[in-house]
Design a protein around this motif. Structure first.
Motif: not given
Length: 230
Positions: A37-44, A49-61
């Motif tokens: 809940h305090v993740s820098e990756e998800l703070k915004e 959604s599943s699609v948004i989260l997948q994109g965030k993870i792929e960008e992170y990697l």
């Protein structure tokens, strides 16, 4: 193994990095990610959604030149606020603490048994936010019985399974499902180690309330004790 502590016992079940997804991935391909809940990756993003989260993870990697993101054990998350499975208006408290290990990678990725065992149970746990297709293996090592759970699989992964089926360490037991069948999550494996299955079949809580956390952390120790990713 002489220890009676379950977490120490699990740690002693392996000596080195132990794959639970496709062996094309080696230890250096993994990168820890914070989805709390305090993740820098998800703070915004309040509830991705599943699609948004997948994109965030792929960008992170991609930024880190890695292939698999992992983490989430004993992690409080807001990801579960979108599902009534974890949020009951009648409940005194809601569940939001994750007690398995998530490995985030592409749908279709092979899931590997890390230890010898047998198929205890399997089920398609339907519902938004649920596991989707799930397998539980039973293991007996040094006369000690415990279980491993594999959630968010593809539907064909459980189609031809047989109760009691023998599985050897390194066997491919499943593949990861897409968001269409895995409870609407970005593709990933939820891997959990369980000492007392408490009568469950093909399912077991992977997200718990803070009030119950002490029990679940003892009953479900950190899977990285076995996998030794880092």
């Amino acid at each position: 193994m002489s220890t009676t502590n379950f977490a120490e016992f699990i740690s002693e079940c392996s000596k080195n990095f132990t794959p639970v997804i496709d062996t094309i991935f080696v230890k250096k391909d993994f990168e820890h990610i914070d989805l709390s809940h305090v993740s820098e990756e998800l703070k915004e993003i309040k509830i991705p959604s599943s699609v948004i989260l997948q994109g965030k993870i792929e960008e992170y990697l991609a930024k880190r030149k890695k292939k698999v993101a992992f983490g989430g054990y004993d992690e409080q998350r807001n990801l579960y606020e979108r599902s009534v499975i974890f949020n009951d208006d009648k409940a005194a408290v809601n569940r939001n603490i994750h007690i398995g290990l998530d490995l985030w990678c592409a749908a279709g990725t092979a899931v590997i048994a890390p230890l010898d065992g047998t198929v205890h149970s399997f089920n398609d746990n339907l519902g938004f936010g649920n596991y989707g297709p799930t397998i539980i293996l039973e293991h007996i090592i040094d006369e000690r019985t415990f279980y491993t759970l594999y959630g968010h699989l593809s539907r064909p992964s459980i189609k031809n399974l047989v109760f009691g089926q023998i599985v050897e360490a390194g066997d491919k037991i499943a593949v990861l499902g897409s968001h269409k069948v895995n409870g609407d999550y970005a593709p990933h494996l939820h891997f959990q180690i369980i000492e007392d299955l408490q009568g469950f079949n093909g399912d077991y809580p992977g997200v718990v309330a803070a009030a119950d956390l002490e029990f679940y952390l003892k009953n479900c120790p950190d899977p990285n004790l076995l996998l030794k990713i880092n």
